[in-house]
Motif scaffolding. Structure first.
Motif, PDB file in Angstrom:
ATOM      1  N   ALA A 171      -0.040 -16.113 -16.208  1.00 23.48           N
ATOM      2  CA  ALA A 171       0.676 -17.198 -16.883  1.00 23.48           C
ATOM      3  C   ALA A 171       1.471 -16.726 -18.079  1.00 23.48           C
ATOM      4  CB  ALA A 171      -0.330 -18.269 -17.325  1.00 23.48           C
ATOM      5  N   ALA A 172       1.247 -15.524 -18.561  1.00 27.65           N
ATOM      6  CA  ALA A 172       1.877 -15.051 -19.788  1.00 27.65           C
ATOM      7  C   ALA A 172       3.353 -14.728 -19.551  1.00 27.65           C
ATOM      8  CB  ALA A 172       1.143 -13.815 -20.302  1.00 27.65           C
ATOM      9  N   PRO A 173       4.204 -14.972 -20.546  1.00 30.24           N
ATOM     10  CA  PRO A 173       5.615 -14.585 -20.449  1.00 30.24           C
ATOM     11  C   PRO A 173       5.761 -13.072 -20.543  1.00 30.24           C
ATOM     12  CG  PRO A 173       5.141 -15.555 -22.587  1.00 30.24           C
ATOM     13  CD  PRO A 173       3.909 -15.739 -21.774  1.00 30.24           C
ATOM     14  N   ALA A 174       6.996 -12.591 -20.353  1.00 31.77           N
ATOM     15  CA  ALA A 174       7.239 -11.150 -20.251  1.00 31.77           C
ATOM     16  C   ALA A 174       6.931 -10.398 -21.523  1.00 31.77           C
ATOM     17  CB  ALA A 174       8.681 -10.909 -19.816  1.00 31.77           C
ATOM     18  N   PHE A 175       7.027 -11.062 -22.705  1.00 32.12           N
ATOM     19  CA  PHE A 175       6.814 -10.319 -23.949  1.00 32.12           C
ATOM     20  C   PHE A 175       5.331 -10.142 -24.298  1.00 32.12           C
ATOM     21  CE2 PHE A 175       7.834 -14.747 -25.235  1.00 32.12           C
ATOM     22  CZ  PHE A 175       6.629 -15.109 -25.811  1.00 32.12           C
ATOM     23  N   VAL A 176       4.421 -10.665 -23.459  1.00 34.36           N
ATOM     24  CA  VAL A 176       2.979 -10.418 -23.683  1.00 34.36           C
ATOM     25  C   VAL A 176       2.650  -9.042 -23.122  1.00 34.36           C
ATOM     26  CG1 VAL A 176       0.652 -11.159 -23.124  1.00 34.36           C
ATOM     27  CG2 VAL A 176       2.403 -12.870 -23.651  1.00 34.36           C
ATOM     28  N   ARG A 177       2.280  -8.122 -24.002  1.00 36.50           N
ATOM     29  CA  ARG A 177       2.046  -6.737 -23.612  1.00 36.50           C
ATOM     30  C   ARG A 177       0.621  -6.498 -23.094  1.00 36.50           C
ATOM     31  NH1 ARG A 177       5.946  -3.073 -25.262  1.00 36.50           N
ATOM     32  NH2 ARG A 177       7.936  -4.213 -25.307  1.00 36.50           N
ATOM     33  N   GLU A 178      -0.369  -7.079 -23.716  1.00 30.06           N
ATOM     34  CA  GLU A 178      -1.765  -6.804 -23.360  1.00 30.06           C
ATOM     35  C   GLU A 178      -2.597  -8.062 -23.489  1.00 30.06           C
ATOM     36  OE1 GLU A 178      -3.059  -3.697 -25.938  1.00 30.06           O
ATOM     37  OE2 GLU A 178      -2.435  -2.099 -24.585  1.00 30.06           O
ATOM     38  N   VAL A 179      -3.548  -8.228 -22.595  1.00 29.62           N
ATOM     39  CA  VAL A 179      -4.576  -9.261 -22.707  1.00 29.62           C
ATOM     40  C   VAL A 179      -5.903  -8.548 -22.474  1.00 29.62           C
ATOM     41  CG1 VAL A 179      -5.494 -11.416 -21.808  1.00 29.62           C
ATOM     42  CG2 VAL A 179      -3.009 -11.043 -21.836  1.00 29.62           C
ATOM     43  N   LEU A 180      -6.666  -8.349 -23.531  1.00 28.33           N
ATOM     44  CA  LEU A 180      -7.879  -7.541 -23.458  1.00 28.33           C
ATOM     45  C   LEU A 180      -9.102  -8.362 -23.850  1.00 28.33           C
ATOM     46  CD1 LEU A 180      -6.530  -4.303 -25.190  1.00 28.33           C
ATOM     47  CD2 LEU A 180      -6.768  -4.731 -22.729  1.00 28.33           C
ATOM     48  N   PRO A 181     -10.172  -8.345 -23.036  1.00 33.21           N
ATOM     49  CA  PRO A 181     -11.413  -9.025 -23.440  1.00 33.21           C
ATOM     50  C   PRO A 181     -12.123  -8.206 -24.517  1.00 33.21           C
ATOM     51  CG  PRO A 181     -11.731  -7.896 -21.350  1.00 33.21           C
ATOM     52  CD  PRO A 181     -10.287  -7.721 -21.700  1.00 33.21           C
ATOM     53  N   PHE A 182     -12.699  -8.899 -25.492  1.00 32.61           N
ATOM     54  CA  PHE A 182     -13.401  -8.145 -26.525  1.00 32.61           C
ATOM     55  C   PHE A 182     -14.727  -8.777 -26.939  1.00 32.61           C
ATOM     56  CE2 PHE A 182     -10.841 -11.137 -28.976  1.00 32.61           C
ATOM     57  CZ  PHE A 182     -11.701 -11.557 -29.983  1.00 32.61           C
ATOM     58  N   ASP A 183     -15.053 -10.003 -26.410  1.00 33.90           N
ATOM     59  CA  ASP A 183     -16.317 -10.602 -26.859  1.00 33.90           C
ATOM     60  C   ASP A 183     -16.838 -11.577 -25.807  1.00 33.90           C
ATOM     61  OD1 ASP A 183     -18.412 -11.083 -28.777  1.00 33.90           O
ATOM     62  OD2 ASP A 183     -17.519 -13.059 -29.079  1.00 33.90           O
ATOM     63  N   LEU A 184     -18.150 -11.598 -25.705  1.00 37.49           N
ATOM     64  CA  LEU A 184     -18.861 -12.574 -24.886  1.00 37.49           C
ATOM     65  C   LEU A 184     -19.898 -13.228 -25.783  1.00 37.49           C
ATOM     66  CD1 LEU A 184     -19.922 -13.901 -22.236  1.00 37.49           C
ATOM     67  CD2 LEU A 184     -21.312 -11.834 -21.900  1.00 37.49           C
ATOM     68  N   TYR A 185     -19.876 -14.573 -25.827  1.00 35.78           N
ATOM     69  CA  TYR A 185     -20.827 -15.271 -26.712  1.00 35.78           C
ATOM     70  C   TYR A 185     -21.540 -16.356 -25.920  1.00 35.78           C
ATOM     71  CZ  TYR A 185     -22.791 -18.187 -30.388  1.00 35.78           C
ATOM     72  OH  TYR A 185     -23.636 -18.921 -31.169  1.00 35.78           O
ATOM     73  N   GLN A 186     -22.862 -16.385 -26.084  1.00 36.05           N
ATOM     74  CA  GLN A 186     -23.712 -17.433 -25.531  1.00 36.05           C
ATOM     75  C   GLN A 186     -24.752 -17.759 -26.602  1.00 36.05           C
ATOM     76  OE1 GLN A 186     -24.510 -14.881 -22.004  1.00 36.05           O
ATOM     77  NE2 GLN A 186     -24.327 -16.779 -20.834  1.00 36.05           N
ATOM     78  N   GLY A 187     -24.784 -18.984 -27.012  1.00 39.85           N
ATOM     79  CA  GLY A 187     -25.739 -19.329 -28.065  1.00 39.85           C
ATOM     80  C   GLY A 187     -25.389 -20.651 -28.720  1.00 39.85           C
ATOM     81  N   LYS A 188     -25.710 -20.735 -29.972  1.00 40.36           N
ATOM     82  CA  LYS A 188     -25.533 -21.982 -30.725  1.00 40.36           C
ATOM     83  C   LYS A 188     -24.071 -22.424 -30.688  1.00 40.36           C
ATOM     84  CE  LYS A 188     -26.455 -24.054 -35.256  1.00 40.36           C
ATOM     85  NZ  LYS A 188     -26.955 -23.811 -36.631  1.00 40.36           N
ATOM     86  N   GLY A 189     -23.889 -23.683 -30.378  1.00 39.61           N
ATOM     87  CA  GLY A 189     -22.553 -24.250 -30.332  1.00 39.61           C
ATOM     88  C   GLY A 189     -21.892 -24.165 -28.977  1.00 39.61           C
ATOM     89  N   VAL A 190     -22.543 -23.520 -28.012  1.00 39.47           N
ATOM     90  CA  VAL A 190     -21.988 -23.396 -26.657  1.00 39.47           C
ATOM     91  C   VAL A 190     -23.008 -23.944 -25.680  1.00 39.47           C
ATOM     92  CG1 VAL A 190     -21.159 -21.811 -24.885  1.00 39.47           C
ATOM     93  CG2 VAL A 190     -20.621 -21.380 -27.288  1.00 39.47           C
ATOM     94  N   ASP A 191     -22.559 -24.775 -24.769  1.00 36.88           N
ATOM     95  CA  ASP A 191     -23.427 -25.354 -23.735  1.00 36.88           C
ATOM     96  C   ASP A 191     -24.192 -24.234 -23.023  1.00 36.88           C
ATOM     97  OD1 ASP A 191     -24.446 -26.452 -21.324  1.00 36.88           O
ATOM     98  OD2 ASP A 191     -23.022 -28.113 -21.495  1.00 36.88           O
ATOM     99  N   PRO A 192     -25.521 -24.445 -22.796  1.00 38.09           N
ATOM    100  CA  PRO A 192     -26.309 -23.389 -22.127  1.00 38.09           C
ATOM    101  C   PRO A 192     -25.767 -22.993 -20.755  1.00 38.09           C
ATOM    102  CG  PRO A 192     -27.763 -25.023 -23.116  1.00 38.09           C
ATOM    103  CD  PRO A 192     -26.372 -25.569 -23.234  1.00 38.09           C
ATOM    104  N   GLU A 193     -25.044 -23.906 -20.090  1.00 39.14           N
ATOM    105  CA  GLU A 193     -24.495 -23.581 -18.778  1.00 39.14           C
ATOM    106  C   GLU A 193     -23.092 -22.995 -18.874  1.00 39.14           C
ATOM    107  OE1 GLU A 193     -24.657 -27.042 -16.384  1.00 39.14           O
ATOM    108  OE2 GLU A 193     -26.863 -27.115 -16.333  1.00 39.14           O
ATOM    109  N   LYS A 194     -22.632 -22.780 -20.116  1.00 45.62           N
ATOM    110  CA  LYS A 194     -21.308 -22.227 -20.357  1.00 45.62           C
ATOM    111  C   LYS A 194     -21.427 -20.897 -21.096  1.00 45.62           C
ATOM    112  CE  LYS A 194     -19.120 -26.156 -19.095  1.00 45.62           C
ATOM    113  NZ  LYS A 194     -18.077 -26.262 -18.049  1.00 45.62           N
TER     114      LYS A 194
END
Length: 792
Positions: free
Chosen positions: A727-750
């Motif tokens: 979905a990113a336009p041409a000027f988006v150079r990089e999309v890099l994952p850097f974090d996974l969070y599960q805990g307070k403030g996030v639904d247990p099934e999410k």
């Protein structure tokens, strides 16, 4: 093939020393593996007769002997041998004789003078037997040098023959070669036609003619099975590595060595009805001469009478029909068994025999009757008896065809690189007694029955090279133009991949393609591997369909030797079944590259804490191996890998391999301690790389935005990233994952997945509106596909 030089020279006696003869045979393709003396060097030993053996006056175990050594006077010799007796003839070492490791002197033994020494076989270096004196035949001439009498100046030749030269598994065959190589006349034994003095005969039925197209036999009556084997025959047999047993058996072995035709003798009184060459009945068993009871396979030919099986055809006789001391009538067999019918049969039963060794390579089927006549002649000379008529059962149409082979002399000269000429070629072939016709420069050879190795023109070219002499063919350096082969920029060499893994601290290993069936079942869930028909070992019975099993075996071997840090890789072929549609099932042989890492990620040191290799270390190695190609990873289920720590490796959407941690079940089964990590990739795919493409370097600043998206637990980071990139336009150079969070403030099934988005244009500085529009477009795409929500 071992034989006595004296025996060979009774056929052909070239003017060559033993060493020169050995060299000539070796250079002709009959490699002389060993050349050794029959006896060590010694001198001064003669044939002597013990005239008296009286008790020593001062020793119970010694004898005071008076010995006639042919020296004109009687010698007094003290002897301690238990078998010394008056009248026997023995070797006597005279005073001054040089024996292996000892010089004989006149000496006093317990106060009595002794002038010489009576010798055992060990004292002469003939064997390790020192239980008593070496007893000589009663007709041994007193005073003759023992070396001359026992032919101890003989040499033993041991040939290491290639399987195609079965014609040289006999003295006749070797003599024929020596005559052709040296131009010396060859004199073969004269085999007279036997006079038939008995009407006893036995019919022969070829019930398996394809396995035995010719079978000759005759009955000989009135023999003396206890007759001693002549010393000259025993000597030749023993120097050929065959133990003397009895006169009849020794004759069959002697003829086999002389003519190359294995024979067998049955006790005729133990036979009933006609002789049948047939295949075994279901459950039929046979007790062999080696005291082994076997149940032959359905394609193993048997020799049988009207009541039972007698022998394994072309392999070994049976115990119940063998010759004994009370035998007075024998049935002598001489047959031709097809090589395909004998090959591998003895080995499948766990033994080998001289007969099977020859038959499976090919025996001269035209000499079957000659061998029978020669054996009859020798048996009658030694054991007496009256010979009956010969029964010769033959299926001529099933005997090996001898198809003519054309030899173009010009072609031979081109292959060998030397000028020969048709006259020289004809002379060389004539020396081998090869029947041929000649039309100009074309020679047509009809292979004789003893040469199973001549089938094509190149076989005859080889014969010319051997006879002309390899030493006489000049060595010329080849001349030719060299060209640099094209190399695609999109394909990396296998050496580059090897060096890359070696640079990441991996050691290369080379394993057998043959593996244990258990490894295939464990690491590939392969219930139908490619099975070897004749494995070299029971634990190497199938072909591998993956490299992982071999690497785990390397790990086990190193752990057993207390090596804890292992990083190994291998490249090689795997073998998998290929059954597509209605095609005949075949085998694919894909090339793969695989690696295994176990133990600490780095050698123990003070600057870096110890950490065991895990899934992400192996993933990093795969990414480095494939770079600059971008690889993606998807969860995968594989029988060798941990169900939650394994991934398929994809390039351009196509799966090219896998990476992961070894399954806990196999870690426990193979006692590996902690689980290693492995990867395996298709080698052809790993060698591919994209062509370098120019991309303008932007002079404008980058804009970085971090997106934290909340998605269902089942959504993988890679699939979500792919959605954002699409979905990113041409000027988006990089999309890099850097974090996974599960805990307070996030639904247990999410779960919350965070990505860093790097944007940069090559023509201008991006405005806030353009940046926000790009971010919103990516968020909307993620929401539409995965119901993702921006984490607040």
């Amino acid at each position: 093939m071992q034989f006595s030089e004296h025996w060979l020279r009774s056929f052909v006696n070239p003017p060559l020393t033993s060493a020169e003869l050995a060299h000539a045979l070796t250079m002709a393709g009959l490699e002389v593996e060993a050349l050794q003396n029959v006896a060590p060097a010694f001198a001064g030993v003669v044939v002597a007769q013990v005239l008296a053996a009286d008790k020593h006056p001062d020793a119970d175990k010694l004898r005071l002997c008076r010995v006639d050594a042919g020296q004109g006077e009687t010698l007094q010799i003290v002897c301690g041998a238990p078998n010394v007796a008056a009248g026997m003839k023995v070797p006597c070492a005279l005073v001054g004789a040089e024996l292996p490791g000892i010089r004989i002197k006149a000496a006093k033994v317990r106060g009595v003078e002794s002038f010489g020494m009576l010798c055992s076989a060990r004292e002469l270096g003939l064997s390790e037997d020192h239980s008593g004196l070496l007893a000589l035949p009663a007709d041994a001439p007193v005073g003759e040098d023992i070396r001359a009498y026992l032919a101890l100046d003989d040499m033993l030749f041991t040939l290491k023959l290639t399987p195609n030269r079965a014609d040289c598994l006999s003295l006749n065959g070797v003599a024929r070669e020596v005559g052709a190589l040296t131009g010396t006349a060859v004199s073969f034994p004269v085999i007279p036609k036997t006079t038939v003095a008995s009407d006893k005969r036995r019919d022969v039925m070829l019930d398996a003619p394809a396995a035995c197209p010719r079978y000759c036999g005759r009955v000989i009556t009135g023999i003396d099975a206890k007759a001693p084997t002549p010393e000259w025959m025993k000597r030749r047999l023993e120097r050929s590595g065959i133990r003397a047993i009895s006169a009849v058996v020794d004759v069959t072995n002697y003829v086999m060595l002389e003519l190359g035709q294995p024979l067998h003798a049955f006790d005729n009184a133990r036979l009933q009805g006609a002789i049948h060459v047939r295949f075994p009945n279901a459950g039929e068993k046979l007790l062999l001469l080696n005291e082994q009871t076997v149940e032959p396979s359905a394609d193993t030919a048997l020799i049988a009478d009207g009541r039972r099986a007698l022998a394994l055809a072309g392999i070994m006789g049976g115990e119940e029909s063998g010759i004994s001391d009370v035998t007075t009538e024998l049935f002598l067999e001489s047959a031709f068994f097809a090589p395909d019918a004998i090959a591998g049969k003895a080995r499948a039963l766990g033994f080998s025999s001289d007969a099977s060794y020859r038959f499976e390579r090919g025996v001269d089927f035209s000499a079957t009757l000659d061998a029978l006549e020669r054996a009859t002649q020798l048996i009658q000379e030694i054991c007496g008896g009256q010979a009956g008529p010969v029964t010769d059962a033959v299926e001529a149409g099933l005997l090996p065809k001898r198809s003519p082979v054309r030899l173009r002399v010009t072609r031979a000269e081109k292959i060998l690189g030397i000028p020969l000429g048709a006259d020289v070629a004809a002379r060389l072939l004539k020396g081998l007694d090869l029947p041929f016709t000649r039309e100009g420069d074309v020679i047509t050879v009809t292979p004789p029955p003893h040469r199973f190795d001549i089938a094509i023109e190149e076989d005859l070219v080889e014969e010319l090279a051997r006879l002309h002499g390899y030493d006489n063919i000049p060595a010329r350096l080849p001349q030719g133009s060299l060209a640099i082969l094209p190399q695609s920029e999109q394909t990396r060499s296998i050496w580059r991949l090897r060096r890359l893994l070696a640079g990441r601290d991996y050691q290369e290993v080379v394993n057998y393609s043959f593996v244990d069936a258990a490894l295939e079942a464990d690491f590939c869930a392969n219930g139908e591997p490619v099975v070897l028909a004749n494995p070299i070992a029971s634990q190497m019975s199938v072909m591998r369909s993956s490299l992982i099993g071999g690497l785990v075996a390397n790990l086990v071997g190193n752990l057993n030797r207390r090596v804890e840090r292992i990083r190994v890789f291998e490249t090689g072929r795997c073998f998998v079944r290929d059954a597509r549609g209605d095609q005949i099932p075949g085998y694919l042989q894909p090339k793969r590259i695989a690696g295994l890492a176990a133990g600490p990620t780095a050698p123990e040191q003070w600057g870096v804490p110890t950490r065991r290799a895990d899934f992400f270390d192996a993933k990093a190695d795969v990414e480095a191996l494939l770079a600059p190609t971008m690889a993606t990873f998807e969860r995968v289920s594989h029988p060798a890998l941990h169900p939650g720590r394994a991934a398929a490796v994809l390039v351009n959407g196509k799966t090219i391999g896998l990476v992961g941690e070894l399954h806990p079940l196999w870690t426990q089964k193979y006692d590996l301690g902690s689980a290693p990590v492995v990867f395996e990739l298709d080698l052809d795919a790993a060698q591919q790389q994209p062509l370098p493409a120019y991309r303008e370097i932007s002079r404008y600043p980058t804009v970085v935005r971090d997106l934290a998206l909340v998605v269902d637990q089942g959504v993988s980071a890679e699939s979500l990233r792919g959605c954002l990139v699409a979905a990113a336009p041409a000027f988006v150079r990089e999309v890099l994952p850097f974090d996974l969070y599960q805990g307070k403030g996030v639904d247990p099934e999410k779960k919350s997945l965070a990505f860093r988005v790097v944007m940069q244009d090559t023509e201008k500085t991006l405005s806030d509106g353009e940046v926000e529009a790009a971010v919103m477009k990516m968020i909307e795409a993620a929401a539409s596909r995965f119901a993702a929500k921006l984490r607040s």
